[in-house]
Design a protein around this motif. Structure first.
Motif, mmCIF file in Angstrom:
data_model
loop_
_atom_site.group_PDB
_atom_site.id
_atom_site.type_symbol
_atom_site.label_atom_id
_atom_site.label_comp_id
_atom_site.label_asym_id
_atom_site.label_seq_id
_atom_site.Cartn_x
_atom_site.Cartn_y
_atom_site.Cartn_z
ATOM 1 N N SER A 331 0.814 -1.215 0.000
ATOM 2 C CA SER A 331 0.000 0.000 0.000
ATOM 3 C C SER A 331 0.849 1.267 0.000
ATOM 4 O O SER A 331 0.376 2.328 -0.410
ATOM 5 C CB SER A 331 -0.957 0.002 1.197
ATOM 6 N N ALA A 332 2.110 1.188 0.457
ATOM 7 C CA ALA A 332 3.041 2.320 0.385
ATOM 8 C C ALA A 332 4.149 1.948 -0.597
ATOM 9 O O ALA A 332 5.083 1.225 -0.248
ATOM 10 C CB ALA A 332 3.619 2.642 1.758
ATOM 11 N N GLN A 333 4.022 2.390 -1.821
ATOM 12 C CA GLN A 333 4.960 2.034 -2.883
ATOM 13 C C GLN A 333 5.960 3.172 -3.076
ATOM 14 O O GLN A 333 5.575 4.280 -3.460
ATOM 15 C CB GLN A 333 4.205 1.732 -4.172
ATOM 16 N N PRO A 334 7.243 2.926 -2.782
ATOM 17 C CA PRO A 334 8.246 3.991 -2.831
ATOM 18 C C PRO A 334 8.281 4.702 -4.181
ATOM 19 O O PRO A 334 8.292 4.063 -5.240
ATOM 20 C CB PRO A 334 9.558 3.248 -2.558
ATOM 21 N N ASP A 335 8.278 6.025 -4.112
ATOM 22 C CA ASP A 335 8.358 6.900 -5.287
ATOM 23 C C ASP A 335 7.151 6.779 -6.205
ATOM 24 O O ASP A 335 7.145 7.373 -7.297
ATOM 25 C CB ASP A 335 9.641 6.632 -6.084
ATOM 26 N N ALA A 336 6.145 6.028 -5.790
ATOM 27 C CA ALA A 336 4.903 5.945 -6.565
ATOM 28 C C ALA A 336 3.815 6.744 -5.853
ATOM 29 O O ALA A 336 3.321 7.745 -6.365
ATOM 30 C CB ALA A 336 4.485 4.501 -6.762
ATOM 31 N N ASN A 337 3.462 6.292 -4.635
ATOM 32 C CA ASN A 337 2.536 7.082 -3.818
ATOM 33 C C ASN A 337 3.138 7.433 -2.466
ATOM 34 O O ASN A 337 2.467 8.033 -1.628
ATOM 35 C CB ASN A 337 1.225 6.327 -3.597
ATOM 36 N N ALA A 338 4.410 7.047 -2.252
ATOM 37 C CA ALA A 338 5.027 7.227 -0.928
ATOM 38 C C ALA A 338 6.462 7.722 -1.035
ATOM 39 O O ALA A 338 7.209 7.309 -1.924
ATOM 40 C CB ALA A 338 4.992 5.908 -0.159
ATOM 41 N N ILE A 339 6.822 8.599 -0.108
ATOM 42 C CA ILE A 339 8.214 8.983 0.098
ATOM 43 C C ILE A 339 8.667 8.298 1.383
ATOM 44 O O ILE A 339 8.070 8.502 2.446
ATOM 45 C CB ILE A 339 8.382 10.505 0.215
ATOM 46 N N VAL A 340 9.696 7.474 1.278
ATOM 47 C CA VAL A 340 10.206 6.721 2.417
ATOM 48 C C VAL A 340 11.456 7.428 2.941
ATOM 49 O O VAL A 340 12.337 7.787 2.159
ATOM 50 C CB VAL A 340 10.548 5.271 2.014
ATOM 51 N N TYR A 341 11.516 7.630 4.253
ATOM 52 C CA TYR A 341 12.659 8.319 4.853
ATOM 53 C C TYR A 341 13.184 7.505 6.032
ATOM 54 O O TYR A 341 12.465 6.656 6.579
ATOM 55 C CB TYR A 341 12.257 9.734 5.296
ATOM 56 N N PRO A 342 14.432 7.733 6.458
ATOM 57 C CA PRO A 342 14.987 6.974 7.587
ATOM 58 C C PRO A 342 14.274 7.319 8.892
ATOM 59 O O PRO A 342 14.118 8.500 9.230
ATOM 60 C CB PRO A 342 16.459 7.416 7.636
ATOM 61 N N ASP A 361 2.981 18.922 -9.210
ATOM 62 C CA ASP A 361 2.906 17.811 -10.178
ATOM 63 C C ASP A 361 3.203 16.485 -9.487
ATOM 64 O O ASP A 361 2.517 15.484 -9.713
ATOM 65 C CB ASP A 361 3.900 18.049 -11.318
ATOM 66 N N LEU A 362 4.261 16.486 -8.662
ATOM 67 C CA LEU A 362 4.605 15.276 -7.910
ATOM 68 C C LEU A 362 3.452 14.901 -6.988
ATOM 69 O O LEU A 362 3.077 13.716 -6.890
ATOM 70 C CB LEU A 362 5.881 15.497 -7.096
ATOM 71 N N TYR A 363 2.881 15.889 -6.320
ATOM 72 C CA TYR A 363 1.765 15.620 -5.413
ATOM 73 C C TYR A 363 0.605 14.978 -6.162
ATOM 74 O O TYR A 363 0.034 13.971 -5.703
ATOM 75 C CB TYR A 363 1.300 16.915 -4.739
ATOM 76 N N GLN A 364 0.257 15.532 -7.316
ATOM 77 C CA GLN A 364 -0.882 15.003 -8.067
ATOM 78 C C GLN A 364 -0.619 13.584 -8.562
ATOM 79 O O GLN A 364 -1.518 12.731 -8.534
ATOM 80 C CB GLN A 364 -1.199 15.929 -9.254
ATOM 81 N N ARG A 365 0.607 13.292 -8.998
ATOM 82 C CA ARG A 365 0.931 11.932 -9.452
ATOM 83 C C ARG A 365 0.824 10.941 -8.303
ATOM 84 O O ARG A 365 0.275 9.844 -8.465
ATOM 85 C CB ARG A 365 2.358 11.895 -10.027
ATOM 86 N N MET A 366 1.346 11.311 -7.139
ATOM 87 C CA MET A 366 1.280 10.407 -5.979
ATOM 88 C C MET A 366 -0.147 10.245 -5.486
ATOM 89 O O MET A 366 -0.554 9.160 -5.059
ATOM 90 C CB MET A 366 2.198 10.912 -4.861
ATOM 91 N N SER A 367 -0.910 11.307 -5.543
ATOM 92 C CA SER A 367 -2.317 11.233 -5.130
ATOM 93 C C SER A 367 -3.091 10.270 -6.027
ATOM 94 O O SER A 367 -3.865 9.429 -5.548
ATOM 95 C CB SER A 367 -2.941 12.625 -5.181
ATOM 96 N N ALA A 368 -2.873 10.381 -7.335
ATOM 97 C CA ALA A 368 -3.556 9.494 -8.277
ATOM 98 C C ALA A 368 -3.152 8.044 -8.056
ATOM 99 O O ALA A 368 -3.991 7.130 -8.128
ATOM 100 C CB ALA A 368 -3.245 9.920 -9.715
#
Length: 415
Positions: A331-342, A361-368
């Motif tokens: 459900s949290a796919q890195p760089d697709a809908n999620a930013i993963v941080y340490p 633009d990044l926000y809209q892509r991740m939201s979609a």
């Protein structure tokens, strides 16, 4: 004849009830859920929320179920507290073809597993265990001994809820063909139906909490516990307020970290942080609708179901690398809908939130992408996947039986 499926679960769980109802609709399954206690059905003191809880959605309607007599009423659902000696006689009466249990951390589950082994019925294990979390050496040795023994003796298949969970089951010897792809179910339809006019409800809730109309709202949803690190989200948003960015933090839930959060806000004069207190299931949807982003800073979170709920509303996710729902098929796919941080890196959390605020633009892509992922997390999908796993496991039989047949075939071939 339908396949008889017995599910053993500690208590009526708000996320599982819609799933069980969908399972009961599948024609070739005959379902019966055995509850170890009535937590949630009646009011109980949640030791983590630190408040009395009674869920406001139907928990036991629409599917066959039975409450098992329990040795004593549990306080924390510990291993020795969840003990229902009558589970074996209940299984004797129902005579399931497949037995499904949630984890191995309750004595009743071991009793049910023993029954399944004794009568040659395959045992399907379902858990939210996170394969990327490695315990300390001393604990690992004990766990490998106890858990490894449970898997080798009792477990015939595992219903996996993501990449990390699949890795966990494989670590204990479950072969690929007995690892069945599944999900941790979310009643996506119910959530969205609770917010029919998203714009109106978003405006109304923001007005109620005095959140400015143009604010970028970062939501934390869950129990305020040390390992969930809600204060990290508060500090990150406070850092952004120092840059004059219109970012707010909305903490939905309650728990023991409330005092620390309050003290920080008073000391730092943070006025862009709101704590709602406990919010029941029927009322959670509007808070997702009023938010722009979900932050999950946990240092220890087996899965992180709030990510699936937030995805239903198209929220991107900023998530600690210690959470179990991260992966290419999760459900949290890195760089697709999620930013993963340490985990615990508040500056990195701050930067990720700022990036999503600045880069529309990044926000809209991740939201979609979140909305797309949400469609695959609904209880209807979960029910079909579990039904498929049950059919396959019923056909395969017990793991030991399969190994015996394989050995017999090898001996015939060799002779």
């Amino acid at each position: 004849m339908p396949i008889r499926l017995a599910i053993i679960v500690s208590h009526p769980i708000q996320y599982f009830a819609p799933w069980h109802r969908e399972l009961a609709k599948i024609p070739d399954l005959e379902l019966k859920v055995f509850f170890c206690c009535d937590w949630g059905l009646n009011t109980y003191l949640d030791p983590q929320f630190k408040t009395e809880v009674k869920w406001d959605i139907p928990l036991v309607e629409g599917y066959g179920h039975e409450f098992l007599p329990i040795a004593r009423r549990p306080e924390r659902l510990g291993f020795w507290e969840v003990d229902n000696p009558a589970v074996t006689s209940a299984l004797d009466r129902f005579q399931p073809d497949v037995v499904k249990i949630f984890g191995y951390a309750h004595r009743t589950n071991w009793r049910a597993a023993s029954w399944a082994r004794r009568y040659g019925r395959p045992l399907l294990l379902y858990s939210d265990s996170n394969g990327q979390i490695v315990p300390p050496v001393w604990k690992r040795a004990i766990k490998d001994l106890v858990v490894g023994s449970f898997y080798s003796v009792y477990v015939d298949g595992a219903f996996c809820i993501g990449n990390n969970n699949r890795r966990y089951h494989a670590r204990y010897g479950i072969s690929t063909e007995r690892l069945f792809g599944g999900i941790l179910p979310v009643a996506t339809g119910r959530l969205l139906q609770s917010v029919r006019d998203r714009v109106a409800i978003r405006t109304e809730l923001r007005r109620k909490f005095n959140i400015p109309e143009g604010a970028f709202v970062v939501m934390f949803c869950g129990k305020y516990q040390p390992h969930k690190r809600p204060l990290d989200a508060v500090m990150a948003v406070h850092n952004l307020a120092g840059k004059d960015l219109p970012v707010w933090c909305l903490l939905v839930g309650d728990g023991p970290e409330r005092a620390s959060i309050t003290a920080f806000c008073e000391r730092e004069r943070a006025t862009n942080v709101l704590m709602t207190g406990f919010v029941n299931q029927a009322g959670i949807g509007p808070f997702y609708a009023a938010s722009d982003l979900l932050a999950m800073p946990s240092s220890l979170d087996a899965y992180g179901l709030a990510v699936s709920e937030a995805s239903a509303f198209g929220l991107p996710v900023v998530i600690s690398d210690r959470v179990g729902c991260i992966g290419p098929n999760d459900s949290a796919q890195p760089d697709a809908n999620a930013i993963v941080y340490p985990c615990a890196d508040v500056p990195a959390l701050t930067n990720a939130i700022e990036l999503l605020w600045r880069d529309r633009d990044l926000y809209q892509r991740m939201s979609a992408k979140s909305s797309e992922i949400a469609a695959s997390q609904d209880v209807t999908v979960a029910a079909e996947r579990l039904a498929s796993a049950v059919r396959q496991l019923h056909q395969m039989g017990r793991r030991a039986d399969s190994q015996d047949r394989l050995r017999a075939t090898s001996e015939v071939t060799a002779s």
